[in-house]
Scaffold this motif. Structure first.
Motif, PDB file in Angstrom:
ATOM      1  N   THR A  64       0.917  -0.737  -0.127  1.00 59.16           N
ATOM      2  CA  THR A  64      -0.131  -0.149  -0.297  1.00 59.16           C
ATOM      3  C   THR A  64       1.409   1.005  -0.307  1.00 59.16           C
ATOM      4  O   THR A  64       1.623   1.407   0.925  1.00 59.16           O
ATOM      5  CB  THR A  64      -0.429  -0.082   1.616  1.00 59.16           C
ATOM      6  N   SER A  65       0.499   2.190  -1.088  1.00 62.97           N
ATOM      7  CA  SER A  65       1.339   3.661  -0.669  1.00 62.97           C
ATOM      8  C   SER A  65       0.256   4.600  -1.372  1.00 62.97           C
ATOM      9  O   SER A  65      -1.161   4.701  -1.704  1.00 62.97           O
ATOM     10  CB  SER A  65       2.141   3.476  -2.170  1.00 62.97           C
ATOM     11  N   THR A  66       0.461   5.478  -1.336  1.00 62.81           N
ATOM     12  CA  THR A  66       0.389   7.059  -1.489  1.00 62.81           C
ATOM     13  C   THR A  66       1.160   8.648  -2.028  1.00 62.81           C
ATOM     14  O   THR A  66       2.458   8.358  -2.152  1.00 62.81           O
ATOM     15  CB  THR A  66      -0.936   7.927  -0.129  1.00 62.81           C
ATOM     16  N   ASN A  67       0.661   8.580  -3.112  1.00 62.98           N
ATOM     17  CA  ASN A  67       1.254   9.859  -4.284  1.00 62.98           C
ATOM     18  C   ASN A  67       0.688  10.633  -3.517  1.00 62.98           C
ATOM     19  O   ASN A  67      -0.186  11.193  -4.297  1.00 62.98           O
ATOM     20  CB  ASN A  67       1.415   9.671  -5.207  1.00 62.98           C
ATOM     21  N   LEU A  68       1.597  12.500  -3.404  1.00 58.77           N
ATOM     22  CA  LEU A  68       1.131  13.112  -3.311  1.00 58.77           C
ATOM     23  C   LEU A  68       1.319  14.412  -4.399  1.00 58.77           C
ATOM     24  O   LEU A  68       2.429  14.275  -4.905  1.00 58.77           O
ATOM     25  CB  LEU A  68       1.971  14.410  -2.297  1.00 58.77           C
TER      26      LEU A  68
END
Length: 276
Positions: free
Chosen positions: A133-137
């Motif tokens: 799981t990851s998130t990108n700004l």
């Protein structure tokens, strides 16, 4: 810069985060006013460039300029392996008008971008060194006359974790007084260690090229996720020619690998067993 999935665990810099860190650090000390913030573009790419237009009292301008070099050296030290060409630059410019956002909005924006998570959220508990799981700004844009649009993207091979990461980001901007909207996105695709089609593809890869393939799971959005959402029992594999520098101006295709990809595709299609 880099691919927001496949490169998210490589320690690459996010230009939005770096620029905001500079503004957050010196906003009060130098009485900065913000006219514009423009960073990143595609939601599936890590931001590689960002710029801001700021106003500063004339008495403080030279001191601020002097701080830039030291700030750049600090960032270069932190990212000396992954971002050897990192550069922070400041120069005098003309602005089209004297419009700046109010001090409270500037503070809320800086706090929200600083607090917004970016990067790996969770690693797989089943596959070694696999980002789950990851998130990108992804981007920060001043749009129209009075709106700031911030775009992020969340990925996960586990659907519930993707929603959890989305809620995490949503809560940050809600706390800052922002309005949030979530798109449908695309579903994750969980690797199947007992896949028949994977075993078949490996067998024919070895037959054609006389070498052992490396079978990997990647943290990236694939068509298999969309197809698998409609046909959850379908056994699938994803492979293709070698691509480097994906989602960046450096993206390129290794021509030699295209024929290998085509030959393998044809061979696998000829030998897929008939389903019961």
């Amino acid at each position: 810069g880099g691919h927001s999935g496949d490169d998210i665990n490589k320690g690459l810099g996010n230009a939005n985060k770096m620029l905001n860190r500079f503004l957050w650090t010196y906003r009060q000390q130098f009485e900065l006013k913000l006219h514009n913030f423009d960073g990143g573009n595609l939601r599936n790419a890590i931001a590689r460039e960002a710029y801001a237009i700021i106003l500063v009292p004339e008495r403080s301008s030279q001191f601020l300029v002097a701080m830039v070099k030291g700030f750049e050296e600090m960032l270069r030290n932190e990212f000396h392996v992954t971002e050897p060409n990192l550069m922070l630059n400041i120069e005098e410019t003309n602005i089209p008008d004297d419009t700046v956002i109010d001090s409270d909005s500037f503070m809320e924006l800086c706090n929200a971008i600083y607090a917004c998570p970016h990067g790996v959220i969770a690693m797989s508990q089943e596959i070694d060194d696999f980002v789950e799981t990851s998130t990108n700004l992804a981007s920060v844009k001043f749009v129209d006359d009075n709106e700031i649009l911030i775009t992020t993207s969340q990925r996960s091979s586990v659907e519930s974790e993707k929603h959890d990461a989305t809620n995490m980001v949503t809560s940050v901007f809600n706390l800052a007084g922002g309005r949030t909207k979530t798109s449908d996105g695309y579903p994750g695709w969980t690797p199947n260690p007992n896949s028949v089609i994977v075993d078949l593809t490996v067998k024919h890869y070895k037959k054609l090229f006389k070498t052992e393939p490396e079978v990997l799971a990647i943290h990236a959005g694939l068509e298999c996720g969309l197809i698998g959402d409609k046909y959850p029992r379908m056994d699938m594999i994803s492979f293709g020619p070698t691509i480097k520098g994906a989602h960046s101006p450096d993206e390129r295709l290794e021509i030699e690998s295209v024929k290998k990809f085509w030959d393998l595709t044809i061979d696998v299609l000829k030998n897929i067993p008939i389903a019961d």
